[in-house]
Design a protein around this motif. Structure first.
Motif, PDB file in Angstrom:
ATOM      1  N   TYR A 151     -15.260 -10.786 -29.425  1.00 42.32           N
ATOM      2  CA  TYR A 151     -15.375 -12.067 -30.121  1.00 42.32           C
ATOM      3  C   TYR A 151     -16.461 -11.953 -31.186  1.00 42.32           C
ATOM      4  N   GLU A 152     -16.340 -12.801 -32.212  1.00 38.67           N
ATOM      5  CA  GLU A 152     -17.336 -12.812 -33.283  1.00 38.67           C
ATOM      6  C   GLU A 152     -18.282 -13.987 -33.091  1.00 38.67           C
ATOM      7  N   GLU A 153     -19.558 -13.717 -33.383  1.00 34.82           N
ATOM      8  CA  GLU A 153     -20.595 -14.749 -33.273  1.00 34.82           C
ATOM      9  C   GLU A 153     -21.523 -14.629 -34.480  1.00 34.82           C
ATOM     10  N   GLN A 154     -21.965 -15.767 -35.002  1.00 41.07           N
ATOM     11  CA  GLN A 154     -22.975 -15.774 -36.051  1.00 41.07           C
ATOM     12  C   GLN A 154     -24.327 -15.673 -35.356  1.00 41.07           C
ATOM     13  N   PRO A 161     -22.891 -12.237 -39.037  1.00 40.92           N
ATOM     14  CA  PRO A 161     -21.729 -12.205 -38.138  1.00 40.92           C
ATOM     15  C   PRO A 161     -21.691 -10.868 -37.394  1.00 40.92           C
ATOM     16  N   VAL A 162     -21.486 -10.935 -36.075  1.00 41.73           N
ATOM     17  CA  VAL A 162     -21.432  -9.735 -35.249  1.00 41.73           C
ATOM     18  C   VAL A 162     -20.202  -9.821 -34.357  1.00 41.73           C
ATOM     19  N   LEU A 163     -19.451  -8.730 -34.279  1.00 38.64           N
ATOM     20  CA  LEU A 163     -18.327  -8.629 -33.355  1.00 38.64           C
ATOM     21  C   LEU A 163     -18.839  -7.995 -32.065  1.00 38.64           C
ATOM     22  N   PHE A 164     -18.713  -8.733 -30.968  1.00 37.46           N
ATOM     23  CA  PHE A 164     -19.199  -8.291 -29.660  1.00 37.46           C
ATOM     24  C   PHE A 164     -18.033  -7.929 -28.752  1.00 37.46           C
TER      25      PHE A 164
END
Length: 195
Positions: A151-154, A161-164
């Motif tokens: 999932y992506e989170e700011q 933005p980071v994809l975790f």
């Protein structure tokens, strides 16, 4: 006892203390180690003291908490941290000064903490890592955690933005209940193949 001390073959896991300010600065001021962490690296002993007061003292005053300094037994100086949050995510997190990477220390410390929270009755753990930091994901796999979704989170306070990738470990034998809060909160989410 809140935050009981733990030992492994090489490590002592204990509370951080006010006397650890220089070690806290070395850990949280390590630019390379903080690349994949949400906050900006610390720059002073005063910032280290403030972090101790803000992040660790409240946990140590609570009835239960799992926020540990990772120390080598030989000198008992913190070189990293390992923690489990007590909110619904039961998030497992860890970090080490970069000169201690690739020695199995994070996995050794995390394994000891996993066993402690299992004994204490936590039902499951989650852990997340930036897709650009696969070494952190390797630690999760070593612990027996299983990939669930991405999932992506700011990320704050860096505001990027980071994809975790989220991993999970069931501790009570009740599998098949993925922690879905991050999936539901993110407009960008997926299950990657081959993880």
């Amino acid at each position: 006892m809140n935050t009981p001390e733990l030992e492994t073959e090489r490590l002592r896991l204990r509370r951080f203390t006010a006397e650890d300010a220089a070690a806290i600065l070395a850990i949280f001021g390590d630019v390379e180690a903080n690349t994949f962490l949400p906050w900006f690296p610390l720059k002073s002993l005063e910032e280290a003291r403030q972090l101790f007061e803000r992040q660790y003292q409240p946990v140590y005053r609570a009835e239960r908490g799992y926020q540990y300094a990772i120390c080598l037994k030989e000198d008992d100086i913190p070189i990293g941290y390992v923690k489990v949050d007590l909110d619904e995510s039961h998030d497992l997190g860890y970090g080490l000064r970069h000169e201690f990477w690739h020695r199995g220390i994070a996995a050794e410390a995390a394994r000891a903490l996993v066993e402690q929270v299992r004994r204490d009755g936590l039902p499951y753990l989650t852990a997340t890592h930036d897709v650009n930091n696969p070494n952190s994901g390797a630690v999760m796999k070593k612990l027996g955690m299983v990939y669930q979704y991405s999932y992506e989170e700011q990320w704050q306070p860096k505001d990027i933005p980071v994809l975790f990738r989220l991993y999970q470990m069931d501790l009570d034998g009740n599998s098949g209940r993925p922690y879905l809060q991050y999936w539901e909160q993110s407009r960008v989410h997926m299950v990657e193949q081959g993880i």
